[in-house]
Design a protein around this motif. Sequence first.
Motif, PDB file in Angstrom:
ATOM      1  N   SER A 125       0.840  -1.204   0.000  1.00 40.10           N
ATOM      2  CA  SER A 125       0.000   0.000   0.000  1.00 40.10           C
ATOM      3  C   SER A 125       0.875   1.253   0.000  1.00 40.10           C
ATOM      4  CB  SER A 125      -0.918   0.004   1.229  1.00 40.10           C
ATOM      5  OG  SER A 125      -0.160   0.048   2.420  1.00 40.10           O
ATOM      6  N   ALA A 126       0.403   2.269  -0.680  1.00 37.99           N
ATOM      7  CA  ALA A 126       1.182   3.510  -0.808  1.00 37.99           C
ATOM      8  C   ALA A 126       1.167   4.298   0.500  1.00 37.99           C
ATOM      9  CB  ALA A 126       0.608   4.356  -1.940  1.00 37.99           C
ATOM     10  N   ASN A 127       2.221   5.098   0.662  1.00 42.67           N
ATOM     11  CA  ASN A 127       2.312   5.929   1.864  1.00 42.67           C
ATOM     12  C   ASN A 127       1.627   7.277   1.695  1.00 42.67           C
ATOM     13  OD1 ASN A 127       3.833   4.044   3.340  1.00 42.67           O
ATOM     14  ND2 ASN A 127       5.774   4.808   2.505  1.00 42.67           N
ATOM     15  N   THR A 128       1.079   7.531   0.516  1.00 38.79           N
ATOM     16  CA  THR A 128       0.483   8.841   0.280  1.00 38.79           C
ATOM     17  C   THR A 128      -0.722   9.108   1.166  1.00 38.79           C
ATOM     18  OG1 THR A 128      -0.780   7.863  -1.539  1.00 38.79           O
ATOM     19  CG2 THR A 128       1.295   8.959  -2.097  1.00 38.79           C
ATOM     20  N   SER A 129      -1.339   8.062   1.691  1.00 40.97           N
ATOM     21  CA  SER A 129      -2.491   8.267   2.575  1.00 40.97           C
ATOM     22  C   SER A 129      -2.075   8.842   3.924  1.00 40.97           C
ATOM     23  CB  SER A 129      -3.233   6.938   2.792  1.00 40.97           C
ATOM     24  OG  SER A 129      -3.711   6.411   1.574  1.00 40.97           O
ATOM     25  N   TYR A 130      -0.774   8.766   4.257  1.00 37.49           N
ATOM     26  CA  TYR A 130      -0.305   9.198   5.569  1.00 37.49           C
ATOM     27  C   TYR A 130       0.491  10.503   5.513  1.00 37.49           C
ATOM     28  CZ  TYR A 130      -1.441   4.363   6.766  1.00 37.49           C
ATOM     29  OH  TYR A 130      -2.104   3.172   6.955  1.00 37.49           O
ATOM     30  N   THR A 131       0.825  10.972   4.332  1.00 40.89           N
ATOM     31  CA  THR A 131       1.611  12.195   4.214  1.00 40.89           C
ATOM     32  C   THR A 131       0.709  13.421   4.301  1.00 40.89           C
ATOM     33  OG1 THR A 131       1.445  12.090   1.802  1.00 40.89           O
ATOM     34  CG2 THR A 131       3.367  11.052   2.819  1.00 40.89           C
ATOM     35  N   SER A 132       1.332  14.566   4.543  1.00 43.46           N
ATOM     36  CA  SER A 132       0.623  15.862   4.589  1.00 43.46           C
ATOM     37  C   SER A 132      -0.551  15.830   5.560  1.00 43.46           C
ATOM     38  CB  SER A 132       0.130  16.244   3.180  1.00 43.46           C
ATOM     39  OG  SER A 132       1.204  16.305   2.273  1.00 43.46           O
ATOM     40  N   SER A 133      -0.366  15.183   6.693  1.00 41.83           N
ATOM     41  CA  SER A 133      -1.439  15.061   7.680  1.00 41.83           C
ATOM     42  C   SER A 133      -1.247  16.060   8.817  1.00 41.83           C
ATOM     43  CB  SER A 133      -1.466  13.642   8.265  1.00 41.83           C
ATOM     44  OG  SER A 133      -0.272  13.365   8.971  1.00 41.83           O
ATOM     45  N   GLY A 134      -2.301  16.236   9.594  1.00 34.63           N
ATOM     46  CA  GLY A 134      -2.195  17.093  10.768  1.00 34.63           C
ATOM     47  C   GLY A 134      -1.255  16.537  11.814  1.00 34.63           C
ATOM     48  N   PHE A 135      -1.110  15.216  11.851  1.00 33.58           N
ATOM     49  CA  PHE A 135      -0.202  14.577  12.805  1.00 33.58           C
ATOM     50  C   PHE A 135       1.238  14.972  12.514  1.00 33.58           C
ATOM     51  CE2 PHE A 135       2.383  10.808  13.978  1.00 33.58           C
ATOM     52  CZ  PHE A 135       2.178  10.839  15.352  1.00 33.58           C
ATOM     53  N   ILE A 136       1.645  14.907  11.257  1.00 34.43           N
ATOM     54  CA  ILE A 136       3.014  15.281  10.891  1.00 34.43           C
ATOM     55  C   ILE A 136       3.231  16.770  11.102  1.00 34.43           C
ATOM     56  CG2 ILE A 136       4.647  15.390   8.978  1.00 34.43           C
ATOM     57  CD1 ILE A 136       3.383  12.857   7.867  1.00 34.43           C
ATOM     58  N   ALA A 137       2.250  17.586  10.735  1.00 36.46           N
ATOM     59  CA  ALA A 137       2.377  19.024  10.956  1.00 36.46           C
ATOM     60  C   ALA A 137       2.517  19.339  12.439  1.00 36.46           C
ATOM     61  CB  ALA A 137       1.159  19.748  10.371  1.00 36.46           C
ATOM     62  N   GLY A 138       1.768  18.643  13.287  1.00 33.61           N
ATOM     63  CA  GLY A 138       1.872  18.868  14.722  1.00 33.61           C
ATOM     64  C   GLY A 138       3.231  18.493  15.268  1.00 33.61           C
ATOM     65  N   MET A 139       3.839  17.416  14.761  1.00 36.15           N
ATOM     66  CA  MET A 139       5.166  17.020  15.225  1.00 36.15           C
ATOM     67  C   MET A 139       6.218  18.052  14.828  1.00 36.15           C
ATOM     68  SD  MET A 139       5.130  12.909  14.541  1.00 36.15           S
ATOM     69  CE  MET A 139       6.690  12.655  15.360  1.00 36.15           C
TER      70      MET A 139
END
Length: 343
Positions: A185-199
């Motif tokens: 499965s591609a990782n594009t579903s997890y990129t550019s998320s609020g979780f990464i922005a918060g970190m």
Amino acid sequence: MTAATTTTPLDDAPAGKEDAPRALAKGGAPADRIFRGSARGSGAVVLLIMTLVGVFLGARALEALRDAGPVDFLTTTAWEPDSHRFGIAAALTGTVFIGLVAILFAVPLAAGTALYITEYAPRRLKRTLISLVDLMAAVPSVVYGLWGLFLFQPHVVGLSRWLTTYFGWFPLFSVEGDDPSDPLSANTSYTSSGFIAGMVVALMVTPIACSVMREAFAQAPPGEREGAFALGATQWGVIRSVVLPFGKGGMIGGTMLGLGRALGETIAIYLIISPVFEVPWRLLQNGANSVSALIALRYGSASGFGMSALMAAGLALFLMTLVVNFIASSMVARSRSGAGAEA
């Protein structure tokens, strides 16, 4: 024979020679008056500027707020000002989520760093560590954003997939349309998320929280420290029984100040997230939004009425951060006076 000692009664003292209290000048020395006037003037200017900012935002936002109404403005997720259908429900929720994620990672990091600097670091190393932590606050937010986008994000996607794999039963950690157990499965579903922005934002607010906590920890009473050591306490025992209770107000205040910074962060979030206008109930999934990123995104193409709507969004963010920072400053003031310490 002893010589007779003669005393002169006060009443017989020459006129004009009586002891009298020295008259104190009401205004103090000229330097004191200048400093007091400068301090008062600076405080008044800051309050005046804050008031003018609020008045300006309120005046420019009045047209949009009259059209949408305060309730619809806070509960509508779509952003279509030209169609008179707009609101900040999605952006405001995303702002809060990103801020909470940032605080969740920043507080343990800031507290641990502050404790190490005040309690464990060698004396010759403390000043260097303090300077390095303070310099982190001076790094431009665009640098953090570029670092998070190109270097940090590819390496943290694995953490997002792990959270989805084991905690996906909780809606906040689920990702729609993706099977985390599928290695293809591609990782594009997890990129550019609020979780990464918060970190990423967590690293930006850590220096602010660390500075406040470090100052509070350093003011712990030396007598209580020495008393705890005399009773046989270990270094951690002194931290747990003396330093942490005394610095509790500073920890809360530093956390709130960091939250205020996180809520207003713009460029780093704008570079990382993929803007969507829906409430981001899935924190790990691609797509998020924030009020500040919304303003940066739509400012260049906004019409006259759209600009008024953006000003209304800015007013909401201004009031929210003002309340958070006011609560934080009051807690920091308590910690500096030692009022937050436990007996």
